[in-house]
Design a protein around this motif. Sequence first.
Motif: not given
Length: 304
Positions: A66, A70-72, A84, A74-76, A88, A92-94
């Motif tokens: 990934h 890149r921040q997400d 992953h 919704a997947q913290t 994460t 939300g970063r891998d």
Amino acid sequence: MTEPKKTQNLRDWLVDENVSSGRQALAQSWYRGFVGLASSPIAFLGLVIVVLLVLAATFAPWLATHDPYRQDLAQTLLPPSGAHWMGTDDLGRDVWSRLIYGSRTTLYITMLVTVIVAPIGFLVGAISGYVGGWLDTVLMRLTDIFLAFPSLVLALAFSAALGPGIGNAVLAIALTIWPPVARLARAETLTVRNSDYLASARLQGAGLGRVLWWHLVPICLPSIIVRLTLNMASVILTAAGLGFLGLGAQPPVAEWGAMAAAGRQYLIDAWWLTTFPGAAILLVSLAFNLLGDGLRDVLDPRNG
């Protein structure tokens, strides 16, 4: 020793003999090192891990699954899974991708510190041991001042004074690492300062620069390489400590110490945030120690 050629005067012959003997000693040390390293399982294991670190840093864009920045939201704080591999973080970063890119930061700091420290330590130690007198006293007392403080405490002091950032962290760590190298170079120089081949070089008009480059570098290089290799573990730990305290690499740069610091508030619920960066620091530091111990064994002339 071969007889000098008739077309070559005695002075040229002596200088050529001294230079070639230094080169031969250096070549023999390297050959003995490579052969001995391959025959030592522990040292070879350390070498393999270091090579893997270099490959991970080199091919990070291809190894990362990934975008590490890149921040997400919704997947913290997702646990390790097929999507992953190492979970994460709180943004939300891998973690796997950031760990791979963090190897670049670690290797950059380690190599840059080594490039700075090696010539400074050698020059201070070799000049101190070769010239002697008041210059030796001044340089060694300066070295003692730096050695009087724990390296991590001194690095923290320099980093706090210089400000946060990778460049300032490299400078702060370099200022704490060079004294042992200088001490080692001085000790090696003192063992050969009164040798016959150095006396003949001086009689032939060799200056300080020529003596340092052609005669003292081949003598000091194997020991300095071992010292620097062992120092790399200390550099990695110090860099991670500075990053953990916010004095090293700054966000959003991926760095193992900073990653561990970011995950400490989630230590119970999201153990992977600190476990994987901490394991990477431990593994690479151990690898450099194993490699340094192996090099010390195989480059020691008493083992030849």
